[in-house]
Design an enzyme around this catalytic site. Structure first.
Site, PDB file in Angstrom:
ATOM      1  N   ASN A  11      12.978  16.852 -49.613  1.00  0.00           N
ATOM      2  CA  ASN A  11      14.050  17.383 -50.465  1.00  0.00           C
ATOM      3  C   ASN A  11      14.042  18.905 -50.357  1.00  0.00           C
ATOM      4  OD1 ASN A  11      15.869  18.045 -52.462  1.00  0.00           O
ATOM      5  ND2 ASN A  11      14.471  17.585 -54.150  1.00  0.00           N
ATOM      6  N   LYS A  13      16.158  20.962 -51.596  1.00  0.00           N
ATOM      7  CA  LYS A  13      16.756  21.658 -52.749  1.00  0.00           C
ATOM      8  C   LYS A  13      17.744  22.719 -52.231  1.00  0.00           C
ATOM      9  CE  LYS A  13      12.446  20.714 -55.071  1.00  0.00           C
ATOM     10  NZ  LYS A  13      11.681  20.826 -56.281  1.00  0.00           N
ATOM     11  N   HIS A  97      17.333  13.289 -59.608  1.00  0.00           N
ATOM     12  CA  HIS A  97      16.199  14.213 -59.504  1.00  0.00           C
ATOM     13  C   HIS A  97      16.033  14.939 -60.836  1.00  0.00           C
ATOM     14  CE1 HIS A  97      13.684  17.575 -58.318  1.00  0.00           C
ATOM     15  NE2 HIS A  97      13.320  16.834 -57.295  1.00  0.00           N
ATOM     16  N   GLU A  99      15.478  17.884 -61.571  1.00  0.00           N
ATOM     17  CA  GLU A  99      16.219  19.151 -61.681  1.00  0.00           C
ATOM     18  C   GLU A  99      17.690  18.896 -61.992  1.00  0.00           C
ATOM     19  OE1 GLU A  99      14.932  20.807 -57.946  1.00  0.00           O
ATOM     20  OE2 GLU A  99      12.893  20.907 -58.754  1.00  0.00           O
ATOM     21  N   GLU A 169       8.280  10.573 -59.915  1.00  0.00           N
ATOM     22  CA  GLU A 169       8.008  12.006 -59.853  1.00  0.00           C
ATOM     23  C   GLU A 169       7.650  12.525 -61.246  1.00  0.00           C
ATOM     24  OE1 GLU A 169       9.830  13.898 -56.155  1.00  0.00           O
ATOM     25  OE2 GLU A 169      11.330  14.018 -57.725  1.00  0.00           O
ATOM     26  N   GLY A 175       6.728  20.948 -58.013  1.00  0.00           N
ATOM     27  CA  GLY A 175       6.766  22.387 -57.746  1.00  0.00           C
ATOM     28  C   GLY A 175       5.682  23.166 -58.457  1.00  0.00           C
ATOM     29  N   SER A 214       4.283  17.796 -55.671  1.00  0.00           N
ATOM     30  CA  SER A 214       3.268  18.610 -54.998  1.00  0.00           C
ATOM     31  C   SER A 214       2.519  17.849 -53.900  1.00  0.00           C
ATOM     32  CB  SER A 214       2.294  19.216 -56.023  1.00  0.00           C
ATOM     33  OG  SER A 214       3.007  20.058 -56.929  1.00  0.00           O
TER      34      SER A 214
HETATM   35  C1  PEP Z   1      10.706  17.306 -55.429  1.00  0.00           C
HETATM   36  O1  PEP Z   1      11.491  18.231 -55.384  1.00  0.00           O
HETATM   37  O2  PEP Z   1      11.142  16.137 -55.543  1.00  0.00           O
HETATM   38  C2  PEP Z   1       9.281  17.588 -55.362  1.00  0.00           C
HETATM   39  C3  PEP Z   1       8.437  16.601 -55.488  1.00  0.00           C
HETATM   40  O3  PEP Z   1       8.919  18.903 -55.165  1.00  0.00           O
HETATM   41  P1  PEP Z   1       7.420  19.452 -54.787  1.00  0.00           P
HETATM   42  O4  PEP Z   1       6.920  18.602 -53.636  1.00  0.00           O
HETATM   43  O5  PEP Z   1       7.633  20.880 -54.376  1.00  0.00           O
HETATM   44  O6  PEP Z   1       6.588  19.291 -55.995  1.00  0.00           O
END
Ligand code: PEP
Length: 252
Positions: A11, A13, A97, A99, A169, A175, A214
């Site tokens: 992803n 973003k 997601h 976000e 998630e 992040g 992460s």
């Molecule tokens: C994500 O954006 O779905 C995500 C898991 O980000 P990150 O791997 O940076 O934590």
């Protein structure tokens, strides 16, 4: 038990211009050309979808969008529909997601319409679910996951449930560099599979449940080896072709 092909999805973003996306994909393609153990997907911004569909044609890399609207068309400034994405030959779409939920007001009610709309247009949805840190500490993780999974799948015909990948998630791990403990990821993934089994045991065996939060080359082998984790949704580490290819390799 049904063998499930892992899905490793990056992803991006709001990162990468078209020029940067082209540079990335030329570096990634040779690194994943023999990775036939996994499905590999990149999720660029809307502006880079067509260039990435063109550049990945004939390769094993699939292209997903990061969101879409549930309606077929209408007065929804800034939005795109499932048919608009399918017309571009996009393979799938991330939905829900955290976000999008937190910053753009995406609701479970809208997602209950978005998931079947994506499927009907021929797109493969990745439905994201997960709890906040406060919800985990309050012992509310299962309640939150139950609500999000059941709402998101509520209007999906039972025979299509396994066509929806679910990304677990935990919001506190996105992040932040704080990855879930393997036991936490496995427990949540198994819980989600049990929820799906409530709709159909057969579909739950085929459903792919991803972990996101992460994921890095260093922690991917342990997470991807968990029995109910069938891949990863990768944010930050998916922006670097070498790191992303290493996570793909870890799914073998
Ligand atoms: C994500 O954006 O779905 C995500 C898991 O980000 P990150 O791997 O940076 O934590």
């Amino acid at each position: 038990m049904t063998a499930r092909t892992p899905l490793i999805a990056g992803n991006w973003k709001m990162h990468k211009t078209v020029a940067e996306a082209e540079e990335f994909i030329q570096a990634l393609l040779p690194r994943v050309s023999t990775a036939d153990h996994a499905d590999v997907a990149i999720c660029p911004p809307f502006t880079a979808l067509t260039p990435m569909v063109d550049s990945t044609r004939g390769s094993r890399v699939q292209v997903y969008a990061q969101t879409m609207h549930q309606a077929e068309s209408g007065a929804f400034t800034g939005e795109v529909s499932a048919a608009m994405l399918a017309e571009l030959d996009v393979h799938g779409v991330i939905l829900g997601h955290s976000e999008r939920r937190e910053l753009f007001g995406e609701t479970d009610r809208a997602l209950a319409l978005k998931v079947p709309a994506a499927l009907a247009a021929g797109l493969a949805p990745i439905l994201c679910v997960g709890e906040t840190e406060a919800e985990r500490e309050a012992g509310d993780t299962e309640r939150k996951l139950r609500h999000q999974v059941q709402e998101g799948l509520s209007k999906v015909p039972v025979e299509r449930v396994a066509d929806v990948a679910i990304a677990y998630e935990p919001i506190w791990a996105i992040g932040t560099g704080r990855v879930a403990e393997p036991e936490q990821a496995q427990e949540a993934a198994a819980f989600i599979r049990a929820l799906i089994a409530g709709r159909s045991p057969e579909q739950s065996e085929r459903s792919r449940i991803l972990y996101g939060g992460s994921v890095k080359p260093e922690n991917a082998p342990e997470l991807l080896a968990l029995p109910d984790v069938d891949g990863a949704l990768v944010g930050g580490a998916s922006l670097d072709p070498e790191a992303f290819a290493a996570i793909v390799a870890a799914a073998a």
